[in-house]
Design an enzyme around this catalytic site. Structure first.
Site, PDB file in Angstrom:
ATOM      1  N   SER A  74     -86.209  -7.406  40.033  1.00  0.00           N
ATOM      2  CA  SER A  74     -86.333  -6.736  38.785  1.00  0.00           C
ATOM      3  C   SER A  74     -86.790  -7.190  37.630  1.00  0.00           C
ATOM      4  CB  SER A  74     -84.905  -6.178  38.721  1.00  0.00           C
ATOM      5  OG  SER A  74     -83.887  -7.613  38.452  1.00  0.00           O
ATOM      6  N   CYS A 102     -65.361 -32.592  50.602  1.00  0.00           N
ATOM      7  CA  CYS A 102     -66.736 -33.416  51.115  1.00  0.00           C
ATOM      8  C   CYS A 102     -66.337 -34.723  51.723  1.00  0.00           C
ATOM      9  CB  CYS A 102     -67.120 -33.862  49.606  1.00  0.00           C
ATOM     10  SG  CYS A 102     -66.287 -35.253  48.889  1.00  0.00           S
ATOM     11  N   HIS A 157     -82.597 -20.548  43.455  1.00  0.00           N
ATOM     12  CA  HIS A 157     -81.142 -20.373  43.173  1.00  0.00           C
ATOM     13  C   HIS A 157     -80.141 -20.876  44.290  1.00  0.00           C
ATOM     14  CE1 HIS A 157     -82.953 -16.753  40.229  1.00  0.00           C
ATOM     15  NE2 HIS A 157     -82.681 -18.242  39.590  1.00  0.00           N
ATOM     16  N   ASN A 196     -93.049  -3.284  44.494  1.00  0.00           N
ATOM     17  CA  ASN A 196     -91.743  -2.955  44.137  1.00  0.00           C
ATOM     18  C   ASN A 196     -91.605  -1.540  44.509  1.00  0.00           C
ATOM     19  OD1 ASN A 196     -89.337  -2.447  42.530  1.00  0.00           O
ATOM     20  ND2 ASN A 196     -89.611  -4.487  41.790  1.00  0.00           N
ATOM     21  N   ALA A 208     -91.521  -3.147  50.406  1.00  0.00           N
ATOM     22  CA  ALA A 208     -92.078  -4.721  50.912  1.00  0.00           C
ATOM     23  C   ALA A 208     -92.458  -4.605  52.095  1.00  0.00           C
ATOM     24  CB  ALA A 208     -91.214  -5.620  50.578  1.00  0.00           C
ATOM     25  N   CYS A 231     -71.150 -31.147  47.036  1.00  0.00           N
ATOM     26  CA  CYS A 231     -70.065 -31.860  46.294  1.00  0.00           C
ATOM     27  C   CYS A 231     -69.907 -31.764  44.935  1.00  0.00           C
ATOM     28  CB  CYS A 231     -69.848 -33.165  46.909  1.00  0.00           C
ATOM     29  SG  CYS A 231     -68.822 -34.189  45.939  1.00  0.00           S
ATOM     30  N   ASN A 236     -83.756 -15.702  46.455  1.00  0.00           N
ATOM     31  CA  ASN A 236     -82.708 -15.260  47.448  1.00  0.00           C
ATOM     32  C   ASN A 236     -81.996 -16.463  47.933  1.00  0.00           C
ATOM     33  OD1 ASN A 236     -83.626 -12.865  46.853  1.00  0.00           O
ATOM     34  ND2 ASN A 236     -84.879 -12.556  48.577  1.00  0.00           N
ATOM     35  N   ILE A 237     -80.691 -16.382  48.359  1.00  0.00           N
ATOM     36  CA  ILE A 237     -79.956 -17.272  48.979  1.00  0.00           C
ATOM     37  C   ILE A 237     -79.869 -17.120  50.334  1.00  0.00           C
ATOM     38  CG2 ILE A 237     -78.842 -18.000  46.746  1.00  0.00           C
ATOM     39  CD1 ILE A 237     -76.289 -16.660  47.865  1.00  0.00           C
ATOM     40  N   ASP A 238     -80.306 -16.114  50.923  1.00  0.00           N
ATOM     41  CA  ASP A 238     -80.346 -15.974  52.320  1.00  0.00           C
ATOM     42  C   ASP A 238     -81.344 -16.719  53.113  1.00  0.00           C
ATOM     43  OD1 ASP A 238     -81.749 -12.894  51.426  1.00  0.00           O
ATOM     44  OD2 ASP A 238     -82.975 -14.474  52.780  1.00  0.00           O
TER      45      ASP A 238
HETATM   46  C1  BV8 Z   1     -81.035 -20.950  32.927  1.00  0.00           C
HETATM   47  C2  BV8 Z   1     -77.674 -17.107  42.557  1.00  0.00           C
HETATM   48  C3  BV8 Z   1     -81.063 -22.719  31.734  1.00  0.00           C
HETATM   49  C4  BV8 Z   1     -76.149 -16.591  42.866  1.00  0.00           C
HETATM   50  C5  BV8 Z   1     -78.514 -15.892  40.628  1.00  0.00           C
HETATM   51  C6  BV8 Z   1     -80.435 -14.090  27.279  1.00  0.00           C
HETATM   52  C7  BV8 Z   1     -81.749 -13.825  27.475  1.00  0.00           C
HETATM   53  C8  BV8 Z   1     -82.685 -14.318  28.440  1.00  0.00           C
HETATM   54  C9  BV8 Z   1     -82.103 -15.126  29.279  1.00  0.00           C
HETATM   55  C10 BV8 Z   1     -80.973 -15.216  29.060  1.00  0.00           C
HETATM   56  C11 BV8 Z   1     -80.138 -14.648  28.155  1.00  0.00           C
HETATM   57  N1  BV8 Z   1     -78.811 -15.515  28.208  1.00  0.00           N
HETATM   58  C12 BV8 Z   1     -78.505 -16.237  29.321  1.00  0.00           C
HETATM   59  C13 BV8 Z   1     -80.027 -16.118  29.957  1.00  0.00           C
HETATM   60  C14 BV8 Z   1     -80.380 -17.098  31.155  1.00  0.00           C
HETATM   61  C15 BV8 Z   1     -79.805 -16.724  32.315  1.00  0.00           C
HETATM   62  C16 BV8 Z   1     -80.500 -15.044  32.585  1.00  0.00           C
HETATM   63  O1  BV8 Z   1     -81.748 -14.839  32.882  1.00  0.00           O
HETATM   64  N2  BV8 Z   1     -79.719 -14.251  32.418  1.00  0.00           N
HETATM   65  C17 BV8 Z   1     -80.103 -12.705  32.467  1.00  0.00           C
HETATM   66  C18 BV8 Z   1     -78.963 -11.896  33.153  1.00  0.00           C
HETATM   67  C19 BV8 Z   1     -80.467 -12.215  31.094  1.00  0.00           C
HETATM   68  N3  BV8 Z   1     -80.632 -17.274  33.364  1.00  0.00           N
HETATM   69  C20 BV8 Z   1     -79.690 -18.379  33.759  1.00  0.00           C
HETATM   70  O2  BV8 Z   1     -78.740 -18.671  33.581  1.00  0.00           O
HETATM   71  C21 BV8 Z   1     -80.506 -19.260  34.852  1.00  0.00           C
HETATM   72  N4  BV8 Z   1     -80.266 -20.718  34.190  1.00  0.00           N
HETATM   73  O3  BV8 Z   1     -81.576 -20.323  32.333  1.00  0.00           O
HETATM   74  O4  BV8 Z   1     -80.556 -22.254  32.649  1.00  0.00           O
HETATM   75  C22 BV8 Z   1     -82.174 -23.684  31.767  1.00  0.00           C
HETATM   76  C23 BV8 Z   1     -83.350 -23.013  32.423  1.00  0.00           C
HETATM   77  C24 BV8 Z   1     -84.498 -23.757  32.744  1.00  0.00           C
HETATM   78  C25 BV8 Z   1     -84.893 -25.211  32.273  1.00  0.00           C
HETATM   79  C26 BV8 Z   1     -83.517 -25.730  31.572  1.00  0.00           C
HETATM   80  C27 BV8 Z   1     -82.450 -24.823  31.431  1.00  0.00           C
HETATM   81  C28 BV8 Z   1     -79.931 -19.274  36.061  1.00  0.00           C
HETATM   82  C29 BV8 Z   1     -80.230 -18.015  36.728  1.00  0.00           C
HETATM   83  C30 BV8 Z   1     -79.727 -17.777  38.309  1.00  0.00           C
HETATM   84  C31 BV8 Z   1     -78.366 -17.052  38.575  1.00  0.00           C
HETATM   85  N5  BV8 Z   1     -78.122 -17.010  39.907  1.00  0.00           N
HETATM   86  N6  BV8 Z   1     -78.316 -15.949  41.781  1.00  0.00           N
HETATM   87  C32 BV8 Z   1     -76.026 -15.365  43.708  1.00  0.00           C
HETATM   88  O5  BV8 Z   1     -77.191 -15.137  44.515  1.00  0.00           O
HETATM   89  O6  BV8 Z   1     -75.146 -15.263  44.021  1.00  0.00           O
HETATM   90  S1  BV8 Z   1     -79.402 -14.756  39.983  1.00  0.00           S
HETATM   91  C33 BV8 Z   1     -79.295 -13.582  40.994  1.00  0.00           C
HETATM   92  O7  BV8 Z   1     -80.250 -12.598  40.565  1.00  0.00           O
HETATM   93  C34 BV8 Z   1     -80.318 -13.618  42.234  1.00  0.00           C
HETATM   94  O8  BV8 Z   1     -80.563 -15.016  42.491  1.00  0.00           O
HETATM   95  C35 BV8 Z   1     -81.329 -12.637  42.429  1.00  0.00           C
HETATM   96  O9  BV8 Z   1     -82.123 -13.180  43.268  1.00  0.00           O
HETATM   97  C36 BV8 Z   1     -81.777 -12.586  41.022  1.00  0.00           C
HETATM   98  C37 BV8 Z   1     -82.622 -11.806  40.386  1.00  0.00           C
HETATM   99  O10 BV8 Z   1     -82.311 -10.424  40.884  1.00  0.00           O
HETATM  100  P1  BV8 Z   1     -83.250  -9.569  41.862  1.00  0.00           P
HETATM  101  O11 BV8 Z   1     -83.653 -10.389  43.110  1.00  0.00           O
HETATM  102  O12 BV8 Z   1     -84.449  -9.208  41.048  1.00  0.00           O
HETATM  103  O13 BV8 Z   1     -82.597  -8.520  42.302  1.00  0.00           O
HETATM  104  P2  BV8 Z   1     -82.297  -7.024  41.684  1.00  0.00           P
HETATM  105  O14 BV8 Z   1     -81.023  -6.573  42.310  1.00  0.00           O
HETATM  106  O15 BV8 Z   1     -82.264  -7.363  40.085  1.00  0.00           O
HETATM  107  O16 BV8 Z   1     -83.656  -6.244  41.813  1.00  0.00           O
HETATM  108  C38 BV8 Z   1     -84.011  -5.843  43.065  1.00  0.00           C
HETATM  109  C39 BV8 Z   1     -85.439  -5.455  42.832  1.00  0.00           C
HETATM  110  O17 BV8 Z   1     -85.965  -5.272  44.397  1.00  0.00           O
HETATM  111  C40 BV8 Z   1     -85.664  -4.071  42.345  1.00  0.00           C
HETATM  112  O18 BV8 Z   1     -86.863  -4.090  41.216  1.00  0.00           O
HETATM  113  C41 BV8 Z   1     -85.811  -2.993  43.137  1.00  0.00           C
HETATM  114  O19 BV8 Z   1     -86.518  -1.961  42.639  1.00  0.00           O
HETATM  115  C42 BV8 Z   1     -86.500  -3.608  44.162  1.00  0.00           C
HETATM  116  N7  BV8 Z   1     -86.615  -3.525  45.620  1.00  0.00           N
HETATM  117  C43 BV8 Z   1     -85.375  -2.721  45.936  1.00  0.00           C
HETATM  118  N8  BV8 Z   1     -85.799  -2.436  47.615  1.00  0.00           N
HETATM  119  C44 BV8 Z   1     -86.838  -2.882  47.685  1.00  0.00           C
HETATM  120  C45 BV8 Z   1     -87.443  -3.457  46.619  1.00  0.00           C
HETATM  121  N9  BV8 Z   1     -88.926  -3.882  46.539  1.00  0.00           N
HETATM  122  C46 BV8 Z   1     -89.492  -3.769  47.367  1.00  0.00           C
HETATM  123  N10 BV8 Z   1     -89.036  -3.328  48.696  1.00  0.00           N
HETATM  124  C47 BV8 Z   1     -87.947  -2.789  48.768  1.00  0.00           C
HETATM  125  N11 BV8 Z   1     -87.389  -2.427  50.063  1.00  0.00           N
END
Ligand code: BV8
Length: 254
Positions: A178, A136, A109, A202, A220, A117, A92-94
């Site tokens: 997720s 910057c 993240h 979850n 949570a 910058c 999370n970014i909050d």
């Molecule tokens: C990277 C910042 C290379 C922005 C975010 C194909 C296959 C596999 C991977 C890839 C692929 N193609 C590309 C990739 C890599 C890609 C990726 O994973 N893509 C996915 C979509 C397939 N990843 C990247 O690009 C990453 N970088 O791989 O670089 C590398 C890596 C390592 C070393 C060298 C090189 C960068 C990813 C970062 C992207 N930025 N956020 C912003 O916030 O605006 S991601 C974004 O999704 C947020 O950060 C968020 O936190 C994150 C994950 O989402 P969740 O937090 O899980 O939120 P979501 O809504 O999905 O789920 C909520 C969950 O909570 C649910 O399960 C729900 O049931 C539950 N819930 C709801 N309420 C409650 C609850 N649980 C408990 N209590 C509750 N009350």
């Protein structure tokens, strides 16, 4: 008693504070295409739209109604009373974990209240919102500051420190995520490989193919206080009746 705990949080832990998740109903990604607002290409194409996306989230966090919930506070209690090592890795970014009092925290993240910058990579505490006038102070000519956020295709922050912690932890807890985004979604594999106990909290039921050994279903804010007390009493999550096996998915009665 556990010695080293790694916790991964996702948007679900902030949901009860009023911050939309990404992939649930009315999630952030419903209104926007990922490629338009959370990739470097999207920002290069239309920085004004991306700045508006983040400015809206900044405004939401500045709204006095968005405050840390009992889930955040339970993790602070664990950090303060647990005798071993603990690291919270948040996607999370909050700033709700900080506002609740968490200190051993890593934003993999990025952070909404920081700008960066694009030339020097120097980060700045965000004074206001993003816009062409916010530049910057480290370059000539001054560069337009971007959100200090890891977009898709960019490398997350602190991966070496996270890897070290996962290699040596004996408990890995994922909360409100997720498991869609890598490399965060693969942390459970590393923890399992190194023999840690792995549990996820979850709102949704455990996925049949879950890689977690244990699953606690529920909000949570409702589940974490009991789970934290369970751990602080020196008990293991394997004592809980929430094992995820091929044919039985625990309901997480703590
Ligand atoms: C990277 C910042 C290379 C922005 C975010 C194909 C296959 C596999 C991977 C890839 C692929 N193609 C590309 C990739 C890599 C890609 C990726 O994973 N893509 C996915 C979509 C397939 N990843 C990247 O690009 C990453 N970088 O791989 O670089 C590398 C890596 C390592 C070393 C060298 C090189 C960068 C990813 C970062 C992207 N930025 N956020 C912003 O916030 O605006 S991601 C974004 O999704 C947020 O950060 C968020 O936190 C994150 C994950 O989402 P969740 O937090 O899980 O939120 P979501 O809504 O999905 O789920 C909520 C969950 O909570 C649910 O399960 C729900 O049931 C539950 N819930 C709801 N309420 C409650 C609850 N649980 C408990 N209590 C509750 N009350």
């Amino acid at each position: 008693m556990y010695q080293q705990i790694v916790i991964l949080t996702g948007a679900g832990i902030s949901a009860e504070s009023g911050i939309n998740t990404f992939r649930d109903q009315d999630g952030l990604w419903e209104e926007h295409k990922i490629e338009d607002v959370a990739t470097p290409e999207g920002y290069a194409r239309n920085p004004v739209m991306v700045e508006a996306f983040y400015n809206a989230r900044i405004a939401q966090l500045h709204d006095g109604k968005v405050t840390p919930n009992k889930g955040h506070h339970a993790l602070v209690k664990l950090e303060q009373e647990f005798n071993g090592e603990l690291l919270i890795v948040t996607q999370n970014i909050d700033d709700l974990h900080e506002r609740a009092g968490s200190r051993r925290l890593l934003h993999m993240h990025g952070e909404l209240f920081k700008s960066r910058c694009p030339q020097s990579q120097q980060t700045f505490m965000l004074q206001d919102t993003f816009g062409p006038e916010h530049t910057c102070t480290c370059c000539i000519p001054a560069q337009r500051l971007r959100p200090h956020v890891v977009w898709f295709g960019e490398i997350p922050i602190g991966l070496d420190r996270i890897q070290d912690a996962l290699d040596s932890c004996d408990l890995f807890i994922a909360i409100g995520t997720s498991g869609t985004v890598y490399p965060a979604a693969g942390f459970v594999d590393t923890a399992n490989y190194h023999g840690a106990q792995t549990i996820e909290v979850n709102l949704a039921e455990a996925d049949r193919h879950s890689k977690f050994q244990y699953h606690v279903q529920g909000k949570a804010s409702q589940r974490l206080p009991d789970l934290v007390n369970h751990i602080l009493q020196g008990r293991k999550v394997s004592d809980l009746s929430c094992a995820v096996t091929d044919n039985l998915i625990g309901k997480g009665d703590i």
